[in-house]
Design an enzyme around this catalytic site. Structure first.
Site, PDB file in Angstrom:
ATOM      1  N   LYS A  32      16.622  50.685  29.822  1.00 24.68           N
ATOM      2  CA  LYS A  32      16.927  49.653  29.033  1.00 24.68           C
ATOM      3  C   LYS A  32      16.522  49.558  27.761  1.00 24.68           C
ATOM      4  O   LYS A  32      15.302  49.935  27.139  1.00 24.68           O
ATOM      5  CB  LYS A  32      16.156  48.220  29.861  1.00 24.68           C
ATOM      6  CG  LYS A  32      16.487  47.181  29.342  1.00 24.68           C
ATOM      7  CD  LYS A  32      17.767  46.680  30.224  1.00 24.68           C
ATOM      8  CE  LYS A  32      18.310  45.458  29.581  1.00 24.68           C
ATOM      9  NZ  LYS A  32      19.314  45.531  28.374  1.00 24.68           N
ATOM     10  N   LYS A  40       7.017  48.886  25.600  1.00 21.12           N
ATOM     11  CA  LYS A  40       7.549  47.609  25.571  1.00 21.12           C
ATOM     12  C   LYS A  40       8.048  47.000  26.923  1.00 21.12           C
ATOM     13  O   LYS A  40       7.726  45.734  27.583  1.00 21.12           O
ATOM     14  CB  LYS A  40       8.610  47.462  24.641  1.00 21.12           C
ATOM     15  CG  LYS A  40       9.073  45.960  24.237  1.00 21.12           C
ATOM     16  CD  LYS A  40      10.177  45.881  23.359  1.00 21.12           C
ATOM     17  CE  LYS A  40      10.194  46.312  22.059  1.00 21.12           C
ATOM     18  NZ  LYS A  40      11.163  46.539  21.073  1.00 21.12           N
ATOM     19  N   LYS A  94      17.279  53.824  23.868  1.00 24.15           N
ATOM     20  CA  LYS A  94      17.998  53.414  22.950  1.00 24.15           C
ATOM     21  C   LYS A  94      19.138  54.014  22.479  1.00 24.15           C
ATOM     22  O   LYS A  94      19.302  54.859  22.588  1.00 24.15           O
ATOM     23  CB  LYS A  94      16.792  53.104  21.518  1.00 24.15           C
ATOM     24  CG  LYS A  94      17.027  52.210  20.521  1.00 24.15           C
ATOM     25  CD  LYS A  94      16.456  50.660  21.110  1.00 24.15           C
ATOM     26  CE  LYS A  94      16.765  49.754  19.929  1.00 24.15           C
ATOM     27  NZ  LYS A  94      16.319  48.423  20.520  1.00 24.15           N
ATOM     28  N   ASP A 120      21.351  44.801  19.189  1.00 22.93           N
ATOM     29  CA  ASP A 120      20.464  45.138  18.583  1.00 22.93           C
ATOM     30  C   ASP A 120      20.883  44.733  17.010  1.00 22.93           C
ATOM     31  O   ASP A 120      21.821  44.046  16.739  1.00 22.93           O
ATOM     32  CB  ASP A 120      19.682  46.411  18.541  1.00 22.93           C
ATOM     33  CG  ASP A 120      18.553  46.758  17.894  1.00 22.93           C
ATOM     34  OD1 ASP A 120      17.419  46.387  18.209  1.00 22.93           O
ATOM     35  OD2 ASP A 120      18.302  47.269  16.644  1.00 22.93           O
ATOM     36  N   ASN A 174      19.241  36.492  14.091  1.00 21.91           N
ATOM     37  CA  ASN A 174      18.866  35.632  15.593  1.00 21.91           C
ATOM     38  C   ASN A 174      17.275  35.551  15.868  1.00 21.91           C
ATOM     39  O   ASN A 174      16.673  34.703  16.251  1.00 21.91           O
ATOM     40  CB  ASN A 174      19.581  36.380  16.820  1.00 21.91           C
ATOM     41  CG  ASN A 174      20.779  35.780  17.314  1.00 21.91           C
ATOM     42  OD1 ASN A 174      21.205  34.828  16.559  1.00 21.91           O
ATOM     43  ND2 ASN A 174      21.348  36.538  18.167  1.00 21.91           N
TER      44      ASN A 174
END
Length: 449
Positions: free
Chosen positions: A90, A114, A126, A166, A241
């Site tokens: 993830k 994280k 990632k 992202d 955001n």
């Protein structure tokens, strides 16, 4: 330094000499794990750290797409599937000219800890591309996303790897990516990507999740110090955001965000970014593609400082929220000189190691690390995955309540881990240790491979 950690660090530096961002985050994490490694000699025998710093899989591929003038362009795509011990990989996809393998590996390595901190069943990954969506038409972005997903689809799935957005990958890009995945797969597997539009499986509160989560975490830090956001001024960076969510939640908690930044400089709004008109304008700025924070200053008649950063402002709390290595030693010295007590990282690795160590060494300063503070984004994504899997719908209030609880738990787990090893209220070491312990336990249980 523990000899095992030192040996792994030296070997990692030798193998990855041209990857500075990756080496920076590996060094920051491993050095804080010394008390844990000292207490668990079995980790060395199982080569745990050697396995943890090496990605399970690195996927690198060509992306060929056609612009509106019928000219062809070639970009490079990446997916670093770093550690799947706790669940499906993830982590976000980033579309930005700065993207390279070092940045993908650093972000993926950070994502392991994280994601672990959320206690949700997700691993770390990632990906992204050096494609720049700024200045491109919708049709060009669509064609790029379709070309990108035409390769990536082979490596992802609801139980394999679940990307998200992202930098440079917002709702538009996620929609195009998922549409191409659905077209190729011939199935409505909407759990394969998060950050989707609400109409096709997205979760309420996902755009706000990172900013809201960061504010919730900061609020726990303030509570620990018998303090609150009430009357506090906050300097942040960016205007996307994350900044949008931060401004709203900080205001709800009684504080006032007074800065935003972009590639062109930063704005200072002494009245605070705290009205619906201002929140809505941030969305307009992001959607415009102009990437200019000066537009805010022009509209609301406030200060604009061209080509400068907001870290010299005298505020109560600093929350760097935009990109990596934004706060160098020069800025750290100014932050300390201004007597700022709370330094709360939000962006991934926004502080250089030298600057971070300097601020951690200040007796009257509290530093909170991004891997804990910005975990609200991946927590929101995991909550979206849960809804997709169970065909559920949670109201905004339900999602917000779950997010709040997760962020409180992350803070508390970091505090407990630091105290367990006699480190006091060290949130940086605590987050690294708490995230590491869960992954290490699972890796040991699953055998050596």
């Amino acid at each position: 330094m523990n000899q095992y950690i030192e040996r792994v660090l030296n070997a990692t530096k030798a193998k990855n000499a041209n990857e500075p961002e990756f080496l920076q985050t590996v060094e920051e994490v491993l050095t804080s794990l010394e008390p844990v490694i000292n207490a668990h000699p079995e980790y060395e025998k199982a080569a745990l750290l050697e396995r943890m710093v090496e990605p399970e899989r690195v996927i690198e591929f060509r992306v060929t797409w056609e612009d509106d003038n019928h000219e062809w362009h070639v970009n490079r795509g990446y997916r670093v599937q770093y550690n799947g011990t706790l669940g499906p990989y993830k982590g976000g996809l980033r579309f930005h000219p700065s993207v390279n393998l070092s940045i993908m590996k650093f972000l993926g390595f950070e994502q392991i800890f994280k994601d672990s901190l959320t206690t949700l069943p997700i691993g770390g990954a990632k990906g992204g591309s050096d494609f720049d969506p700024r200045g491109k038409s919708d049709a060009e972005v669509m064609r790029f996303c379709q070309a990108f997903m035409s390769e990536l689809y082979r490596h992802i799935g609801p139980d394999i790897d679940v990307p998200a957005g992202d930098i440079g990958v917002g709702a538009r890009e996620v929609g195009y990516l998922y549409g191409q995945y659905r077209r190729i797969r011939g199935a409505f597997e909407n759990g394969v990507i998060t950050g989707k539009g609400f109409a096709f499986g997205g979760s309420l509160m996902r755009p706000e999740a990172t900013g809201f989560g960061a504010a919730y975490y900061a609020n726990e830090v303030l509570k620990h110090e018998h303090d609150s956001f009430e009357g506090k001024t906050v300097a942040i960076s960016g205007f996307g955001n994350v900044a949008w969510g931060l401004c709203q939640k900080v205001a709800q908690l009684g504080g006032k965000v007074v800065t935003l930044s972009g590639p062109d400089g930063y704005i200072y709004d002494p009245d605070g970014i705290n009205t619906q008109e201002k929140y809505d304008y941030l969305l307009e700025m992001r959607a415009s593609g102009r990437d200019r924070v000066q537009d805010y200053a022009d509209k609301f008649d406030c200060e604009f400082h061209a080509k400068e950063k907001p870290w010299g402002c005298k505020v109560d709390i600093i929350m760097p929220s935009a990109t990596q290595n934004d706060v160098t030693m020069e800025w750290a010295e100014k932050i300390v000189a201004n007597g700022i007590k709370y330094y709360i990282e939000v962006a991934n690795m926004p502080t250089t190691n030298e600057a971070l160590m300097y601020m951690l060494g200040q007796k009257n300063m509290i530093v909170a690390p991004s891997k804990a503070v910005n975990a609200g984004g991946v927590a929101g994504s995991a909550l979206e995955m849960a809804q997709n899997s169970e065909r559920l719908f949670w109201t905004a209030e339900e999602v917000d309540e779950k997010l709040h609880r997760i962020m409180v738990n992350i803070h508390d787990a970091s505090v407990k881990a630091a105290e367990q090893y006699g480190l006091g209220y060290n949130l940086v070491a605590g987050a690294n240790i708490a995230g590491f312990q869960r992954v290490a336990e699972a890796m040991m249980a699953q055998g050596i491979f």
